[in-house]
Design an enzyme around this catalytic site. Structure first.
Site, PDB file in Angstrom:
ATOM      1  N   VAL A 187      10.132   9.349   6.779  1.00  0.00           N
ATOM      2  CA  VAL A 187      10.491   8.255   5.879  1.00  0.00           C
ATOM      3  C   VAL A 187       9.271   7.838   5.078  1.00  0.00           C
ATOM      4  CG1 VAL A 187      11.379   5.909   5.719  1.00  0.00           C
ATOM      5  CG2 VAL A 187      12.254   7.437   7.484  1.00  0.00           C
TER       6      VAL A 187
ATOM      7  N   THR B  22      -4.381   5.369   3.195  1.00  0.00           N
ATOM      8  CA  THR B  22      -3.092   5.925   2.796  1.00  0.00           C
ATOM      9  C   THR B  22      -3.149   6.596   1.435  1.00  0.00           C
ATOM     10  OG1 THR B  22      -2.106   4.072   3.997  1.00  0.00           O
ATOM     11  CG2 THR B  22      -0.632   5.388   2.665  1.00  0.00           C
TER      12      THR B  22
ATOM     13  N   LYS C  63       0.833  -1.220   0.000  1.00  0.00           N
ATOM     14  CA  LYS C  63       0.000   0.000   0.000  1.00  0.00           C
ATOM     15  C   LYS C  63       0.860   1.259   0.000  1.00  0.00           C
ATOM     16  CE  LYS C  63       0.506   1.455   4.448  1.00  0.00           C
ATOM     17  NZ  LYS C  63       0.670   2.825   4.994  1.00  0.00           N
TER      18      LYS C  63
END
Length: 327
Positions: free
Chosen positions: A272, A241, A184
């Site tokens: 990150v 997401t 994902k």
């Protein structure tokens, strides 16, 4: 006592959630001075400044101290999980992996990395649709807790992790749970590009749907269960997401769509975007297992420097096929 290894935004949010009922929690921070600042100010100004942290959270920069915990949640960036585990001299019975990604240098899933570094520990994976700032604020969330140790491990872990506003669901499919979280992130970059190019909601939702088909094909090929990928740690995490700039991967894609180079977009070292590290190894694994993943290939082209509009046009120009076709 439960411990959290990694004081980034997600590690801090998990710590705050777990300590919300007053239980003691030990949080390991890598960055110089961060543990002392958290203990003094009860805030993590570097990674999650919005959250006032519970007084029962004790931060440390001494990795050896974490061995006193009964359970450890590993929340380091995926590419650093192995090196952190290698520095630990002792492990509790239960290691819960909360990092989402595939080790770029070896192609290993996080549970394989953990099993080699800590062969005596039982491995579980915590994954699902969660934004750190919402979890830290106590807003409701549900996740998958995939237990490699089966029912017995679930019975140990679920009371430690569940809270009134944080609901884990049991699975024994560690592979499926990990694949959902890793794939994902790559697909979220693609959806961010759609946002950056202002291609509209129709395009983004088509991309989510076709991206989920890629996730499902890849997950099943590597031994994951379809029902796992259809759940919170697969489809649920993908939808979240791919829909908000609160996602670092979505934000990376949006920047690429708006014309920023990959090098510029990845320059912020404090956050990150795991999808940028996972994309190339995911493509290679897909080729190895004979799995068609055109969106993943497109993300790799973007990260390699190709123009966003050219990559999108190449995707749209692919041959027309039946929706159920595996490509």
């Amino acid at each position: 006592m439960i411990g959290v290894v990694g004081a980034g935004a997600w590690g801090t949010a998990l710590s705050q959630m777990l300590a919300s009922d007053g239980r003691e929690l030990l949080l390991w921070a890598l960055e110089d001075g961060l543990a002392d600042a958290i203990n003094a100010q009860h805030r993590n100004e570097l990674f999650l400044p919005s959250a006032e942290l519970a007084r029962s959270i004790r931060a440390t920069n001494d990795l050896a101290v974490m061995a006193q915990c009964d359970t450890l949640l590993m929340v380091t960036p995926a590419q650093h999980l192995g090196s952190v585990l290698d520095k630990m001299q002792a492990f509790p019975r239960d290691l819960v992996l909360c990092s989402k990604g595939i080790e770029q240098s070896t192609g290993r899933m996080m549970n394989d990395v953990a099993k080699e570094a800590a062969p005596g520990a039982e491995i579980a994976v915590l994954s699902g649709p969660t934004f750190a700032h919402e979890v830290a604020a106590g807003l409701p969330a549900a996740v998958t807790l995939a237990c490699g140790g089966g029912d017995a491990q679930w019975e140990r872990l679920s009371p430690q992790i569940a809270r009134p506003n944080f609901r884990p669901y049991y699975s024994d499919d560690v592979t499926g749970a990990e694949i959902g979280g890793a794939v994902k992130n790559v697909l979220a970059i693609a959806c961010g590009v759609v946002e950056g190019l202002q291609l509209g909601q129709n395009a983004r939702n088509a991309l989510i749907t076709r991206g989920f088909a890629e996730m499902l094909r890849f997950g099943v090929a590597l031994g994951g269960k379809p029902e796992t990928l259809n759940g919170l740690c697969g489809l649920g995490d993908l939808v979240l997401t791919c829909s908000s700039t609160s996602s670092r991967n979505f934000s990376l894609g949006k920047a690429l769509g708006e014309g920023m180079s990959a090098a510029e977009a990845l320059a912020d070292k404090r956050t990150v975007a795991e999808g940028a590290h996972t994309a190339s190894v995911l493509r290679d694994l897909a080729e190895k297992h004979g799995v068609s993943m055109p969106i993943t290939e497109a993300v790799n082209a973007l990260l390699g420097g190709e123009a966003a509009r050219d990559v999108v046009q190449a995707l749209l120009a692919r041959p027309l096929k039946a929706e159920g076709h595996d490509a």
